[in-house]
Design a protein around this motif. Structure first.
Motif, short mmCIF file in Angstrom:
data_model
loop_
_atom_site.label_atom_id
_atom_site.label_comp_id
_atom_site.label_asym_id
_atom_site.label_seq_id
_atom_site.Cartn_x
_atom_site.Cartn_y
_atom_site.Cartn_z
N GLY A 134 0.80 -1.22 0.00
CA GLY A 134 0.00 0.00 0.00
C GLY A 134 0.83 1.27 0.00
O GLY A 134 0.29 2.36 0.09
N GLY A 135 2.14 1.13 -0.06
CA GLY A 135 3.00 2.30 -0.15
C GLY A 135 3.77 2.63 1.11
O GLY A 135 4.63 3.49 1.11
N LEU A 136 3.49 1.95 2.21
CA LEU A 136 4.22 2.17 3.46
C LEU A 136 5.33 1.12 3.55
O LEU A 136 5.19 0.11 4.24
N LEU A 137 6.42 1.37 2.85
CA LEU A 137 7.48 0.38 2.70
C LEU A 137 8.17 0.04 4.02
O LEU A 137 8.31 -1.14 4.37
N LEU A 138 8.61 1.04 4.77
CA LEU A 138 9.35 0.77 6.01
C LEU A 138 8.50 0.10 7.09
O LEU A 138 8.96 -0.88 7.69
N PRO A 139 7.28 0.57 7.36
CA PRO A 139 6.47 -0.16 8.34
C PRO A 139 6.15 -1.59 7.90
O PRO A 139 6.13 -2.52 8.71
N GLY A 140 5.93 -1.78 6.60
CA GLY A 140 5.67 -3.12 6.09
C GLY A 140 6.86 -4.04 6.27
O GLY A 140 6.73 -5.18 6.70
N LEU A 141 8.04 -3.53 5.94
CA LEU A 141 9.26 -4.33 6.12
C LEU A 141 9.54 -4.59 7.60
O LEU A 141 10.05 -5.66 7.95
N ALA A 142 9.22 -3.62 8.44
CA ALA A 142 9.42 -3.81 9.88
C ALA A 142 8.52 -4.92 10.43
O ALA A 142 8.83 -5.50 11.47
N MET A 143 7.43 -5.20 9.76
CA MET A 143 6.57 -6.31 10.17
C MET A 143 6.98 -7.61 9.50
O MET A 143 6.99 -8.67 10.13
N ILE A 144 7.32 -7.55 8.22
CA ILE A 144 7.56 -8.76 7.44
C ILE A 144 8.88 -9.44 7.80
O ILE A 144 8.93 -10.66 7.98
N VAL A 145 9.95 -8.68 7.91
CA VAL A 145 11.28 -9.28 8.11
C VAL A 145 11.37 -10.06 9.43
O VAL A 145 11.79 -11.23 9.43
N PRO A 146 10.97 -9.49 10.58
CA PRO A 146 11.04 -10.29 11.81
C PRO A 146 10.10 -11.50 11.78
O PRO A 146 10.44 -12.57 12.31
#
Length: 169
Positions: A130-142
């Motif tokens: 949806g365009g919120l790259l950093l918050p999305g990555l902060a959820m996905i990577v861990p």
């Protein structure tokens, strides 16, 4: 009467009937590089840390939600907002319990941690797309790291502890 063994695959007493729980088994291997202090796999530490950090994030979201609710932010239904706040607090408490008991090696926590990571992924991917790259990555990577560690053999063997030997009633 001897204590039940910590590992059900090991016999509870020696050939002479004495409890051998103080002696290490002859086939025990020393802790390898994948295991941390005290025989705890590094994967358990990583997963527990991820789950506790997710619980802290939910607790922070609940605090922000409560502040917004008390400061007079418009809501559709007040009791619906209170219910949502209660859910955030309950899920945060649940994740704290999962992280704690996973660190201690209880079996049921692997399934709870797996479900929590799947929920995080279902929120993280739409957030990122949806365009919120950093918050999305902060959820996905861990969450992905926790999922990888959940299925490693040392983690599975460590997190196989059941409840105590005493009955519940």
């Amino acid at each position: 009467m001897s204590r039940p063994p910590a590992n059900p695959a090991q016999p509870s007493s020696g050939h002479d009937g004495n409890d051998d729980s103080t002696r290490p088994p002859a086939t025990a291997k020393s802790a390898g590089p994948e295991q941390g202090r005290g025989g705890r796999p590094a994967g358990i530490v990583v997963i527990s840390l991820v789950v506790v950090l997710e619980a802290l994030a939910l607790l922070g979201a609940a605090a922000w939600y409560a502040f917004e609710l008390l400061s007079g932010a418009p809501v559709l239904t007040f009791w619906g907002a209170v219910f949502t706040l209660g859910l955030l607090l309950a899920f945060s408490a649940w994740l704290f319990a999962v992280g704690h008991f996973l660190f201690r090696g209880y079996r049921w926590t692997r399934a709870a941690a797996l479900v929590a990571q799947l929920f995080v992924l279902t929120i993280g991917f739409p957030t990122m797309s949806g365009g919120l790259l950093l918050p999305g990555l902060a959820m996905i990577v861990p969450a992905l790291a926790a999922l990888v560690f959940l299925f490693q053999r040392p983690v599975i063997s460590y997190a196989s502890r059941t409840g105590g030997s005493q009955g519940a009633i």
